[in-house]
Motif scaffolding. Structure first.
Motif, PDB file in Angstrom:
ATOM      1  N   THR A 101       1.312   5.540  -0.093  1.00  0.00           N
ATOM      2  CA  THR A 101       0.899   6.726   0.414  1.00  0.00           C
ATOM      3  C   THR A 101       1.744   8.082  -0.001  1.00  0.00           C
ATOM      4  O   THR A 101       3.027   7.714   0.140  1.00  0.00           O
ATOM      5  CB  THR A 101       0.893   6.906   2.123  1.00  0.00           C
ATOM      6  OG1 THR A 101       0.072   6.055   2.611  1.00  0.00           O
ATOM      7  CG2 THR A 101       0.366   8.388   2.657  1.00  0.00           C
ATOM      8  N   GLU A 153       0.948  -0.927   0.127  1.00  0.00           N
ATOM      9  CA  GLU A 153      -0.123  -0.070   0.037  1.00  0.00           C
ATOM     10  C   GLU A 153       0.779   1.343   0.067  1.00  0.00           C
ATOM     11  O   GLU A 153       1.863   1.198   0.699  1.00  0.00           O
ATOM     12  CB  GLU A 153      -0.963  -0.086   1.187  1.00  0.00           C
ATOM     13  CG  GLU A 153      -1.991  -1.081   1.220  1.00  0.00           C
ATOM     14  CD  GLU A 153      -2.864  -1.042   2.457  1.00  0.00           C
ATOM     15  OE1 GLU A 153      -2.675  -0.073   3.251  1.00  0.00           O
ATOM     16  OE2 GLU A 153      -3.935  -1.902   2.356  1.00  0.00           O
ATOM     17  N   GLU A 184       1.178   0.473  -7.664  1.00  0.00           N
ATOM     18  CA  GLU A 184       1.735   1.536  -8.179  1.00  0.00           C
ATOM     19  C   GLU A 184       0.522   2.690  -7.789  1.00  0.00           C
ATOM     20  O   GLU A 184      -0.705   2.352  -7.773  1.00  0.00           O
ATOM     21  CB  GLU A 184       1.605   1.831 -10.005  1.00  0.00           C
ATOM     22  CG  GLU A 184       2.561   0.790 -10.380  1.00  0.00           C
ATOM     23  CD  GLU A 184       2.710   0.983 -11.827  1.00  0.00           C
ATOM     24  OE1 GLU A 184       1.961   1.614 -12.350  1.00  0.00           O
ATOM     25  OE2 GLU A 184       3.545   0.146 -12.540  1.00  0.00           O
ATOM     26  N   LYS A 185       1.011   3.833  -7.778  1.00  0.00           N
ATOM     27  CA  LYS A 185       0.005   5.098  -7.350  1.00  0.00           C
ATOM     28  C   LYS A 185       0.461   6.256  -8.079  1.00  0.00           C
ATOM     29  O   LYS A 185       1.506   6.727  -8.084  1.00  0.00           O
ATOM     30  CB  LYS A 185      -0.130   5.456  -5.821  1.00  0.00           C
ATOM     31  CG  LYS A 185      -1.351   6.508  -5.719  1.00  0.00           C
ATOM     32  CD  LYS A 185      -1.429   6.402  -3.999  1.00  0.00           C
ATOM     33  CE  LYS A 185      -2.538   7.444  -3.723  1.00  0.00           C
ATOM     34  NZ  LYS A 185      -2.818   7.436  -2.254  1.00  0.00           N
ATOM     35  N   GLU A 186      -0.493   7.057  -8.902  1.00  0.00           N
ATOM     36  CA  GLU A 186      -0.137   8.149  -9.427  1.00  0.00           C
ATOM     37  C   GLU A 186      -1.220   9.362  -9.014  1.00  0.00           C
ATOM     38  O   GLU A 186      -1.907   9.297  -8.592  1.00  0.00           O
ATOM     39  CB  GLU A 186      -0.462   8.209 -11.167  1.00  0.00           C
ATOM     40  CG  GLU A 186       0.396   6.962 -11.623  1.00  0.00           C
ATOM     41  CD  GLU A 186       0.003   6.963 -13.333  1.00  0.00           C
ATOM     42  OE1 GLU A 186      -0.706   7.685 -13.650  1.00  0.00           O
ATOM     43  OE2 GLU A 186       0.855   6.545 -14.040  1.00  0.00           O
ATOM     44  N   LYS A 200       4.519   9.473 -10.293  1.00  0.00           N
ATOM     45  CA  LYS A 200       4.230   7.937 -10.116  1.00  0.00           C
ATOM     46  C   LYS A 200       5.065   7.367  -9.113  1.00  0.00           C
ATOM     47  O   LYS A 200       6.253   7.535  -9.144  1.00  0.00           O
ATOM     48  CB  LYS A 200       4.019   7.216 -11.360  1.00  0.00           C
ATOM     49  CG  LYS A 200       3.755   5.586 -11.302  1.00  0.00           C
ATOM     50  CD  LYS A 200       3.758   4.993 -12.642  1.00  0.00           C
ATOM     51  CE  LYS A 200       5.117   4.894 -13.310  1.00  0.00           C
ATOM     52  NZ  LYS A 200       5.063   4.161 -14.658  1.00  0.00           N
ATOM     53  N   ASN A 216      -3.938  15.338  -6.150  1.00  0.00           N
ATOM     54  CA  ASN A 216      -4.506  15.028  -7.262  1.00  0.00           C
ATOM     55  C   ASN A 216      -4.937  16.482  -8.056  1.00  0.00           C
ATOM     56  O   ASN A 216      -5.961  17.064  -7.205  1.00  0.00           O
ATOM     57  CB  ASN A 216      -5.375  14.050  -7.398  1.00  0.00           C
ATOM     58  CG  ASN A 216      -5.413  13.366  -8.982  1.00  0.00           C
ATOM     59  OD1 ASN A 216      -4.390  13.287  -9.547  1.00  0.00           O
ATOM     60  ND2 ASN A 216      -6.543  13.120  -9.481  1.00  0.00           N
TER      61      ASN A 216
END
Length: 496
Positions: A39, A37, A115-117, A103, A45
């Protein structure tokens, strides 16, 4: 023990041994298929960012994180293989303004990835200034300066015709500012400043020259008149007015592209009686006044009871820049007045209505003749001028307003006007902006001048004005000089 039984027992023991070893290799624990996970902090965003940006990314896992990587627009910025966390600070001025993507990729010991963008916009350009190619005369320049919300100058920029300039100031972190245009000679001659409030970071701004005029006469034409009646009065139209024809030969201003002229005949009491359109009038043309026989059409307009009321009507066909004046008449002393115009001689008309008294005036510019109505601009206004700021309240049917202040000038007897374009509102406080050093120690005078209230077609408020300036050619100038865009303005003098 017989040998045969011994061999059977040995074989059974071996089988049990190998079975036991096989059972030890088949663990009851499940495989790790859980993704880490992620953060991300320091940015949201769709956020707009500028100057330095500090970002922190971290990852957690049910077992352990093997690595974490941070990318900007798919280029690796930083990675970590020990702590599962990344901290980085970078200067957004090293990147182009516009949309970008952060990213973060995290991998655990079992090879699971997450992945988180975050998409965001870089806005280091405070404002993009644009100036039309013919905005100013050759060799002339102006200054645009930005001021913070306390009135202190952020940056000054010299501007000439035909430029696009991105204004940046790394030390300024605000989202809004004041923008002031200053044109004219910067020594002893005429100059003017005009300020706009609450310009948002990243806006496109088309610069306006307050004294711009694209209809300068390019030359002159001498015309001769024949068959002039002795008891009649004649006028010939030019771009801005009707000129008396008081002799057989006169010289009139000549504008490129304008070769058609209206001649009006008035009776002995100076009442318009007839007109004629003369085409292709050039230098040396002879105009036969016996052709002035066409009858006028009339438009009825209701006026309020002011000391003086006037009606000006302009006709044109293909281009508004080729308009000519066909009427300049004072309103009669009654509720409804009739004004002459030249019927279907022209495809299009602009009507300018004006009235005024000792302390106020009203001007309305509209397009078309049919069903003409005057739309008065209603307003309620009060202002208090203090040492370094002013407070005001204003409401009514206007879209935006303009207040004129004055600063001293090195030229004796002349004070420089400084106009503030503002929105309406209650108990608003506006700083008196810091005066640029180029004005050689000028100071604010202790009182303000006229205030103006504008109602422009297709606009609802001050925000619409800013949007209009961002898409126009000549900035604020175009609010008053765009074909088909009508407007009204009420002026009130300061009589306190």
């Amino acid at each position: 023990m017989h040998l045969k039984n011994y061999l059977r027992l040995a074989a059974l023991s071996s089988a049990l041994f190998f079975q036991s070893c096989g059972d030890d290799g088949d663990s009851d624990e499940p495989l790790d298929t859980t993704n880490p996970e992620i953060t991300i902090s320091g940015i949201e965003n769709d956020e707009a960012v500028w100057n330095n940006l500090a970002i922190q990314a971290s990852a957690t896992d049910d077992i352990a994180i093997a690595s974490i990587e941070l990318y900007l627009d798919n280029e690796l910025l930083k990675s970590d293989e020990t702590t599962g966390s990344i901290k980085t600070e970078w200067d957004t001025n090293d990147y182009e303004d516009g949309q970008h993507t952060i990213k973060v990729v995290a991998t655990d010991n079992a090879g699971n990835k997450a992945e988180k963008e975050v998409s965001f916009e870089i806005k280091n350009v405070l404002v993009t200034l644009k100036s039309a190619a013919d905005l100013m005369d050759s060799g002339q320049s102006g200054i645009v300066f930005l001021s913070d919300l306390e009135g202190k100058i952020i940056i000054e920029q010299t501007i000439t015709s035909g430029q696009t300039i991105e204004i940046r100031q790394n030390g300024y972190d605000g989202t809004e500012f004041f923008l002031t245009e200053m044109f004219g000679p910067f020594e002893d001659d005429l100059q003017r400043l005009i300020t706009y409030e609450h310009i948002e970071r990243g806006q496109i701004w088309n610069v306006s020259h307050r004294s711009i005029d694209h209809r300068h006469p390019q030359s002159s034409r001498t015309v001769k008149f024949e068959n002039m009646e002795s008891n009649a009065h004649y006028k010939i139209s030019t771009a801005y007015n009707l000129r008396d024809v008081n002799r057989d030969e006169i010289t009139i201003p000549a504008y490129d592209g304008i070769y058609d002229f209206i001649v009006i005949k008035e009776n002995s009491r100076y009442v318009p009686a007839a007109y004629h359109l003369y085409n292709n009038v050039v230098d040396g043309s002879n105009i036969d006044l016996s052709q002035v026989t066409s009858e006028f059409d009339y438009v009825d307009i209701s006026f309020p009871k002011y000391q003086k009321s006037m009606c000006y009507i302009y006709g044109y066909n293909d281009s508004f820049n080729e308009r000519v004046q066909v009427c300049s008449e004072r309103a009669a002393d009654k509720s409804v007045s009739s004004f002459p115009y030249t019927g279907d001689t022209f495809d299009n008309y602009q009507i300018h209505i004006a009235w005024y008294d000792a302390y106020s005036s009203f001007d309305q510019y509209t397009y078309g003749i049919d069903d003409y109505e005057i739309n008065a601009v209603e307003q309620n206004f009060n202002l208090e001028l203090k040492d370094d700021m002013f407070s005001y309240s204003a409401d009514g049917s206007f879209d935006y307003m303009k207040i004129t202040f004055y600063i001293t000038n090195e030229n004796p007897g002349y004070d420089t006007p400084w106009e503030y374009i503002l929105s309406g509102g209650e108990n608003r406080e506006i700083p008196l902006l810091e005066i640029p050093e180029s004005l050689n120690g000028a100071e604010y005078l202790s009182e303000y001048g006229n205030r103006y209230f504008y109602d422009v077609d297709d606009m609802e408020n001050y925000e619409d004005l800013k949007e209009f300036i961002g898409t126009s050619t000549y900035g604020y100038y175009d609010t008053e000089h765009t074909e088909g865009l009508g407007y009204s303005v009420f002026r009130q003098a300061n009589v306190d």
